[in-house]
Design an enzyme around this catalytic site. Structure first.
Site, mmCIF file in Angstrom:
data_model
loop_
_atom_site.group_PDB
_atom_site.id
_atom_site.type_symbol
_atom_site.label_atom_id
_atom_site.label_comp_id
_atom_site.label_asym_id
_atom_site.label_seq_id
_atom_site.Cartn_x
_atom_site.Cartn_y
_atom_site.Cartn_z
ATOM 1 N N ASP A 214 26.365 139.839 54.571
ATOM 2 C CA ASP A 214 27.223 138.823 55.178
ATOM 3 C C ASP A 214 27.210 137.656 54.201
ATOM 4 O OD1 ASP A 214 28.609 137.065 56.761
ATOM 5 O OD2 ASP A 214 27.022 136.817 58.252
ATOM 6 N N THR B 234 27.566 129.475 50.773
ATOM 7 C CA THR B 234 26.333 128.935 50.196
ATOM 8 C C THR B 234 25.162 129.908 50.231
ATOM 9 O OG1 THR B 234 25.738 127.935 52.324
ATOM 10 C CG2 THR B 234 26.976 126.574 50.766
ATOM 11 N N ASP C 215 33.060 137.340 60.902
ATOM 12 C CA ASP C 215 31.787 137.362 61.620
ATOM 13 C C ASP C 215 32.008 137.560 63.116
ATOM 14 O OD1 ASP C 215 30.539 136.989 59.248
ATOM 15 O OD2 ASP C 215 29.681 135.035 59.699
ATOM 16 N N ARG C 216 33.017 136.893 63.647
ATOM 17 C CA ARG C 216 33.333 137.062 65.073
ATOM 18 C C ARG C 216 33.804 138.478 65.358
ATOM 19 N NH1 ARG C 216 37.545 132.592 66.479
ATOM 20 N NH2 ARG C 216 37.273 133.414 68.605
#
Length: 231
Positions: free
Chosen positions: A6, A10, A91-92
């Site tokens: 994922d 950063t 991600d959702r």
């Protein structure tokens, strides 16, 4: 064995998938990965192409197949409610897929408590019912500190749902109350059979929600990502 990533702007979060089992990978280092029998990499990414290429090289895995997963209109029995499904944060989307696999044929409320706090609802038929996006616990605090001259904070998070008696406790307690209040409002608005909590602040928020039908799933996004693996 497969490496799941994922990739944010950063930092990266990682897990390994082998023989149907997921395991977190806290340290993402080339030395360790090159000793593992990794066949391919499956990843979700919101970072730039340059950052992605740099990561491939730095991990010493640029010789392996890399498969990027993006949000879709429909997959694995889950239907995205967005008119432009590709605009739903990946991600959702992966959290929806992971939740539906873990709790099939149940209505779900999925809370991802990270930098942003997201809430999504999924019905028992796998239909995404929409969601909310708001600043997460720490982002709320940072926003107040950055936009005001006389409000300050400290690194240690000691928030409680009680009135604060100094600036730090007022700030931390107020932000915790806002996050918990939003989750409880969401539960009241569209009550589901199961509340699933994931993300970096999940364990911190869990005690405040113990009276609800709650489970924590720290690898929920990777659970969704693993569904794309084609052995």
């Amino acid at each position: 064995m497969y490496l799941l990533l994922d990739i944010g702007n950063t930092r990266e979060k990682a897990a390994l998938f082998s023989a149907g089992t997921l395991s977190p990978l806290p340290e993402l280092s080339a030395d360790r990965l090159q000793r593992l029998p990794v066949k391919a990499v499956y990843f979700a990414c919101v970072a730039s192409d340059r950052r992605l290429n740099d990561l491939k090289v730095s991990l010493g895995l640029d010789h392996l197949p890399w498969h990027q997963v993006s949000s879709q209109a429909h997959a694995f029995g889950v239907t995205n409610c967005y008119e432009q499904p590709q605009l739903l944060g990946v991600d959702r989307w992966l959290a929806l897929l992971g939740a539906q696999q873990l709790f099939a044929r149940r209505s779900l409320m999925i809370v991802d408590a990270g930098t942003a706090l997201t809430i999504d609802w999924l019905d028992e038929a796998g239909m995404h019912q929409g969601g909310w996006i708001m600043p997460g616990l720490r982002l709320q605090q940072q926003s107040v500190v950055q936009q005001t001259a006389k409000v300050f904070n400290r690194e240690l998070l000691e928030a409680k749902i009680i009135p604060g008696i100094d600036t730090v406790s007022c700030l931390q307690n107020g932000c915790l109350a806002a996050v918990i209040g939003a989750i409880r409002q969401g539960w009241s608005l569209n009550q589901a059979e199961q509340l699933i909590l994931t993300g970096g602040d999940a364990l911190y928020l869990k005690p405040q929600l113990a009276d609800l039908a709650l489970t924590t799933e720290p690898l929920l996004i990777f659970q969704g990502l693993a569904r794309y693996i084609d052995p």
